[in-house]
Design a protein around this motif. Structure first.
Motif, short mmCIF file in Angstrom:
data_model
loop_
_atom_site.label_atom_id
_atom_site.label_comp_id
_atom_site.label_asym_id
_atom_site.label_seq_id
_atom_site.Cartn_x
_atom_site.Cartn_y
_atom_site.Cartn_z
N LYS A 66 0.82 -1.41 -0.02
CA LYS A 66 0.14 0.04 -0.20
C LYS A 66 1.14 1.18 -0.22
N ASP A 97 -7.31 0.26 0.38
CA ASP A 97 -8.15 0.31 0.99
C ASP A 97 -9.66 -0.75 0.15
N PRO A 129 -9.95 -3.11 6.02
CA PRO A 129 -8.26 -2.44 5.78
C PRO A 129 -7.87 -1.91 6.84
N ASP A 168 -3.87 -4.26 7.82
CA ASP A 168 -2.84 -3.50 8.17
C ASP A 168 -2.17 -4.05 8.86
N ALA A 221 -0.57 -7.35 9.07
CA ALA A 221 0.49 -7.08 8.36
C ALA A 221 1.51 -6.73 9.56
N TYR A 259 2.19 -9.35 1.91
CA TYR A 259 1.76 -7.86 2.03
C TYR A 259 2.15 -6.40 3.11
N SER A 300 2.03 -3.46 4.75
CA SER A 300 1.46 -2.14 4.73
C SER A 300 1.81 -1.07 5.54
#
Length: 231
Positions: free
Chosen positions: A16, A31, A46, A50, A53, A109, A111
């Motif tokens: 992101k 998001d 979202p 995060d 992560a 992922y 974040s």
């Protein structure tokens, strides 16, 4: 969500972007892509993605910390313990990945919260670049204290997810938390208790020993006392 494996573009990592960070379109997660994480629970998908992560990133960083500490110490007991903790950190990353998958969050992922976590953890590891300015007794104690700091956040992260799970309705999300949080809680608690007890043992051994105040020739005896105190 980070992984104990290599996190690079060619391994499918997504990210992101932030105000000062850009990524190629195929890597970008927004998001809107995370809105269905823990769908049907009323949670902020979202934000939860995060947070997961970031927690996984901290466990992944722990793997690197334990590996570095194992290389720095000459104490066989500590080497064995750091090796065990490193292996358990890898399992913890995998557990967070399994939890994320069940909640519908992406794997590998990165974040914004995960990036900040990695930066903070890197500073803890960077402190040992000063190892040349400290004697072995200081290095051993600071290694144990690094575990204390890292484990404190591990425990705090699990506690946050436990608090979130308490308010969930029965369903897949609540079941996922119920299955995956207990082993994470156990690992974090064991690491924290070990670090706190060994910090106390090391400090007590040195504070109560007059040998610490004597000539350098007696230092090996003090080191031996501390090694005996470690578990």
């Amino acid at each position: 969500m980070t992984s104990a494996t290599r996190i690079q573009k060619d391994t499918g990592t997504t990210i992101k972007p932030g105000p000062m960070l850009e990524a190629s379109p195929e890597q970008v997660v927004t998001d809107a892509d995370l809105i269905d994480v823990a769908a049907g629970t009323g949670l902020n998908g979202p934000f939860l993605a995060d947070l997961l992560a970031a927690a996984a990133a901290h466990e992944n960083d722990g793997k690197n910390l334990f590996q570095a500490l194992g290389h720095m110490t000459a104490n066989p007991a500590l080497q064995a313990r750091y090796k065990q903790f490193r292996e358990e950190s890898v399992v913890a990353v995998q557990t967070y990945e399994q939890l994320a998958a069940r909640l519908g969050a992406p794997i590998r992922y990165i974040s914004p919260a995960a990036r900040m976590t990695e930066a903070m953890d890197a500073k803890l590891l960077e402190a040992f670049l000063l190892s040349g300015s400290a004697d072995p007794l200081v290095l051993e104690q600071k290694g144990v204290e690094a575990v204390l700091l890292a484990a404190t956040l591990c425990v705090a992260n699990v506690s946050l997810f436990e608090h979130i799970a308490e308010g969930l309705p029965d369903g897949e999300a609540k079941a996922a938390f119920a299955e995956h949080l207990p082993p994470l809680a156990d690992t974090g608690a064991r690491h924290l208790v070990w670090a706190a007890s060994n910090q106390r043992a090391m400090v007590t051994s040195q504070a109560s020993s007059r040998l610490v105040q004597s000539a350098l020739g007696a230092a090996e005896t003090v080191v031996g006392k501390i090694k005996d105190a470690l578990t």
